[in-house]
Design a protein around this motif. Structure first.
Motif, PDB file in Angstrom:
ATOM      1  N   GLU A 271       0.555  -1.308  -0.047  1.00 23.79           N
ATOM      2  CA  GLU A 271      -0.126   0.578   0.201  1.00 23.79           C
ATOM      3  C   GLU A 271       0.890   1.717   0.078  1.00 23.79           C
ATOM      4  O   GLU A 271       0.520   2.015  -0.846  1.00 23.79           O
ATOM      5  CB  GLU A 271      -0.452  -0.206   1.366  1.00 23.79           C
ATOM      6  CG  GLU A 271      -1.988   1.336   1.433  1.00 23.79           C
ATOM      7  CD  GLU A 271      -2.672   1.263   2.485  1.00 23.79           C
ATOM      8  OE1 GLU A 271      -3.873   2.010   2.758  1.00 23.79           O
ATOM      9  OE2 GLU A 271      -2.952   0.156   3.013  1.00 23.79           O
ATOM     10  N   GLU A 272       1.780   1.405   0.894  1.00 23.77           N
ATOM     11  CA  GLU A 272       2.873   2.515   0.790  1.00 23.77           C
ATOM     12  C   GLU A 272       3.205   2.801  -0.565  1.00 23.77           C
ATOM     13  O   GLU A 272       3.507   3.845  -0.997  1.00 23.77           O
ATOM     14  CB  GLU A 272       3.736   2.304   1.917  1.00 23.77           C
ATOM     15  CG  GLU A 272       3.089   2.066   3.205  1.00 23.77           C
ATOM     16  CD  GLU A 272       4.043   1.996   4.739  1.00 23.77           C
ATOM     17  OE1 GLU A 272       3.395   2.326   5.566  1.00 23.77           O
ATOM     18  OE2 GLU A 272       5.108   1.386   4.449  1.00 23.77           O
TER      19      GLU A 272
ATOM     20  N   THR B 268      -3.001   5.206   5.898  1.00 26.52           N
ATOM     21  CA  THR B 268      -2.351   4.419   7.123  1.00 26.52           C
ATOM     22  C   THR B 268      -1.771   4.136   7.747  1.00 26.52           C
ATOM     23  O   THR B 268      -1.268   3.788   8.910  1.00 26.52           O
ATOM     24  CB  THR B 268      -2.529   2.686   6.993  1.00 26.52           C
ATOM     25  OG1 THR B 268      -1.949   2.944   5.227  1.00 26.52           O
ATOM     26  CG2 THR B 268      -4.782   2.237   6.489  1.00 26.52           C
ATOM     27  N   SER B 269      -0.262   5.416   7.329  1.00 28.29           N
ATOM     28  CA  SER B 269       1.073   5.494   7.309  1.00 28.29           C
ATOM     29  C   SER B 269       0.485   6.604   8.736  1.00 28.29           C
ATOM     30  O   SER B 269       2.119   6.826   9.450  1.00 28.29           O
ATOM     31  CB  SER B 269       1.461   6.084   6.735  1.00 28.29           C
ATOM     32  OG  SER B 269       1.666   4.657   5.701  1.00 28.29           O
TER      33      SER B 269
ATOM     34  N   THR C 102      -0.648  12.962   4.876  1.00 27.83           N
ATOM     35  CA  THR C 102      -1.636  11.524   4.545  1.00 27.83           C
ATOM     36  C   THR C 102      -2.873  11.417   3.718  1.00 27.83           C
ATOM     37  O   THR C 102      -3.482  11.708   4.006  1.00 27.83           O
ATOM     38  CB  THR C 102      -1.685  10.685   5.601  1.00 27.83           C
ATOM     39  OG1 THR C 102      -2.534  11.153   7.008  1.00 27.83           O
ATOM     40  CG2 THR C 102       0.083  10.969   7.020  1.00 27.83           C
TER      41      THR C 102
END
Length: 463
Positions: free
Chosen positions: A172-173, A301-302, A329
Motif C-alpha cells: 500500500e505504501e 494508514t501511515s 497523509t
C-alpha cells in the motif's frame, strides 16, 4: 555501446564479454585505470567489483550485501586502457543484465557511471590529491566536484524533488509513492532518490507515466548512493543518472545541495537518519530563513507512523523542529501542490540571493554533519544523547546513532563488527532511550529493517 560476446556459459546464468563506454566515460588516464585494477589493500578493484555487481543485478529484491557475491562468486571486472578509449571486460557477469547477448542499455549506463565515480574518488579525492577535506568549505567543494563530474549540475529552473523513504515498505505504501511521483511528474518535477527499491523506486515509476503524458523529454531520475549501501540497495531500473558518493555524509549533503525540496515517505532507520540530518541543519540559526519545502507523507494508514516520528522529534529536538515540516497523509495531489508552491519560493529566494539554481550554496552545513562517522562499538557508545544540548548538536549525534544501525543492518563492515563483538550499545537519557527503543521496535514489528528473513537487532538501547 554494443557488447561483443566472447562466450556464454549455458550451465550458469553468466556472460563473458567486453563493452566500450560512450558518453561521460570516453577516456580515463593511465593512473585512474591502474587504481581501478589495483587489488591490493589500498586499491579500488574490490570496491569496483562490488559496485559493478550491484549495478549488474539492478532490480534485485535482496537487501543483503553479500547475497550477490554468493550467487556470482566468480564475477570479475577489469578496466582496460586503450589508445582510443576504454574497454571494460566482464567475466561471469549476471545474465540478467543482458538480452540476446547484448547488455541492457540502461544497465550499461549505470555501470559506466560506477567506473567514472570510483575513478574520480580514487584520484581527485585520494590521499595524494592535495584536496582540503578537513574544512567545511573543502568538503562542500568535493561534493560539488563529484556532482559536476557526474554531469548533474545544469542551469535550469528549480524542479528537482528528493524523495526519501524505506527500501522495505508495504504494498500500500509503495503504491502511494507511485501516486505522489505521478502528481509530481504532471507538474513538471523531476525525481531524485537513494536509487534503490521501495520508496526510492515508486516515485520514479509514477513520474515516468506523468512525464510521458505531458510529453516531457530529458527528464531526470537521479539516484545518489555510496559504496556501503549500493551492494544492499542496487539501483532500480528507472534511474537514468547515477552517482556514487564516497561516504554517507557526502551522499546526504549531495541530496541537500542538489534538491529543491524533499518528500519523506515511511521508512526505517535510514529514513530516520535522513530526517535528523536535514532537521539538524535547518535548525541552525544561519538557515532559519532558508526556504526548503519538507513534507512527510504516506497513505492514510501511515498516519500512526508519522505521529510516532513526530513525537520522537518533539521530545528530542523540540517543537521548533516540527515547524520545518508538514505532515500530509492520503492526499498525493496535495503533496505535489505543496511541493510546487515551496519550490516556487525557493526559486524566488535564490534569485534574490543570487544563488545558483543547480547547487544550494546558501545552506550552511557544519563540519559535525560532514565528517564521516565510523560506527565502531566505542564510537556508538560515546554518542551524547542527553538533554541540555543545542537541538542541532543533539540531532547530529542522533543521526550518527541511526547511521550506525544502518551499518549494522546492511553494510558489510558494520555487519562484520556485530558478528565479532555483538550489538552496538547506545546510551542516553532515560526518556530519549525509551522513545528511541519504542521507535526502533516499531520499525522491527512493521518489517522496516529488512526485506526478507527474521531481523536480529544489531543494537542495544541503554538508559
Amino acid at each position: 555501446m554494443k557488447a561483443s560476446i566472447e562466450s556464454i556459459d549455458t550451465r550458469l546464468p553468466t556472460v563473458n564479454t567486453h563493452i566500450y563506454p560512450r558518453g561521460g566515460l570516453d577516456v580515463l588516464s593511465r593512473t585512474e585505470v591502474a587504481r581501478l585494477r589495483d587489488a591490493s589493500a589500498g586499491g579500488m578493484h574490490d570496491l569496483l567489483r562490488r559496485c559493478a555487481l550491484a549495478v549488474l543485478t539492478s532490480g534485485s529484491a535482496s537487501d543483503d550485501p553479500r547475497a550477490a557475491r554468493e550467487l556470482y562468486p566468480d564475477f570479475d571486472i577489469e578496466v582496460q586502457q586503450q589508445d582510443r578509449g576504454v574497454r571494460i571486460d566482464l567475466r561471469n557477469a549476471p545474465a540478467m543484465a543482458f538480452v540476446d547477448g547484448e547488455i541492457i542499455h540502461g544497465v550499461a549506463e549505470l555501470l559506466f557511471a560506477a567506473v567514472r565515480d570510483l575513478a574520480y574518488i580514487a584520484i581527485e579525492l585520494g590521499e595524494d590529491a592535495g584536496r582540503d577535506l578537513e574544512s567545511s568549505e573543502g568538503i562542500t567543494d568535493s561534493v560539488f566536484g563529484l556532482l559536476r563530474n557526474a554531469r548533474l549540475l545544469r542551469p535550469a529552473d528549480p524542479n528537482l524533488v528528493v524523495c526519501w523513504g524505506g527500501h522495505s515498505i508495504s504494498r500500500e505504501e509503495y503504491v502511494y509513492t507511485k501516486q505522489v511521483g505521478y502528481e509530481l511528474g504532471l507538474r513538471g518535477l523531476d525525481i531524485c532518490t537513494g536509487c534503490g527499491p521501495g520508496a526510492m523506486k515508486g516515485p520514479m515509476k509514477g513520474a515516468t507515466i506523468a512525464h510521458a503524458k505531458q510529453r516531457r523529454r530529458n527528464t531526470r531520475y537521479i539516484g545518489i548512493t555510496e559504496p556501503g549501501i549500493i551492494a544492499a540497495e542496487s539501483p532500480n531500473p528507472i534511474v537514468n543518472h547515477l552517482v556514487i558518493m564516497p561516504d554517507i555524509e557526502k551522499r546526504l549533503e549531495a541530496f541537500v545541495r542538489l534538491g529543491h525540496g524533499i518528500i519523506v515517505f515511511p521508512g526505517g532507520v535510514g529514513t530516520a537518519e535522513e530526517i535528523l540530518y536535514l532537521l539538524g541543519i535547518l535548525l541552525r540559526e544561519e538557515n532559519a530563513e532558508l526556504p526548503f519545502p519538507l513534507v512527510f507523507t504516506g497513505p492514510g494508514t501511515s498516519a500512526p507512523y508519522f505521529e510516532q516520528i513526530d513525537r520522537f522529534i518533539r521530545l528530542t529536538l523540540g517543537d521548533e523542529a516540527t515547524r520545518r515540516y508538514q505532515i500530509i497523509t492520503g492526499d498525493s495531489a496535495e503533496v505535489a501542490r505543496r511541493m510546487t508552491t515551496g519550490i516556487r519560493k525557493v526559486r524566488e529566494h535564490r534569485i534574490a540571493q543570487k544563488d545558483s539554481f543547480f547547487f544550494n550554496w546558501s545552506v550552511e552545513i557544519p563540519e559535525a554533519f560532514q565528517r564521516p562517522f565510523v560506527p565502531t562499538h566505542e564510537a556508538m557508545a560515546a554518542l551524547d544523547l542527553h538533554h541540555g544540548r543545542k537541538a542541532h548538536e543533539l540531532a547530529a549525534d542522533l543521526r550518527r546513532a541511526f547511521s550506525g544501525i544502518v551499518a549494522g543492518n546492511v553494510k558489510e563492515d558494520g555487519m562484520r563488527r556485530i558478528e565479532e563483538r555483538g550489538p552496538f550499545e547506545i546510551h542516553g537519557d532515560a526518556d530519549i532511550m525509551q522513545s528511541l527503543d519504542a521507535l526502533l521496535r516499531a520499525f522491527v514489528e512493521q518489517r522496516r529493517m529488512k526485506i526478507a528473513g527474521e531481523y536480529k537487532p544489531c543494537y542495544r538501547v541503554v538508559a
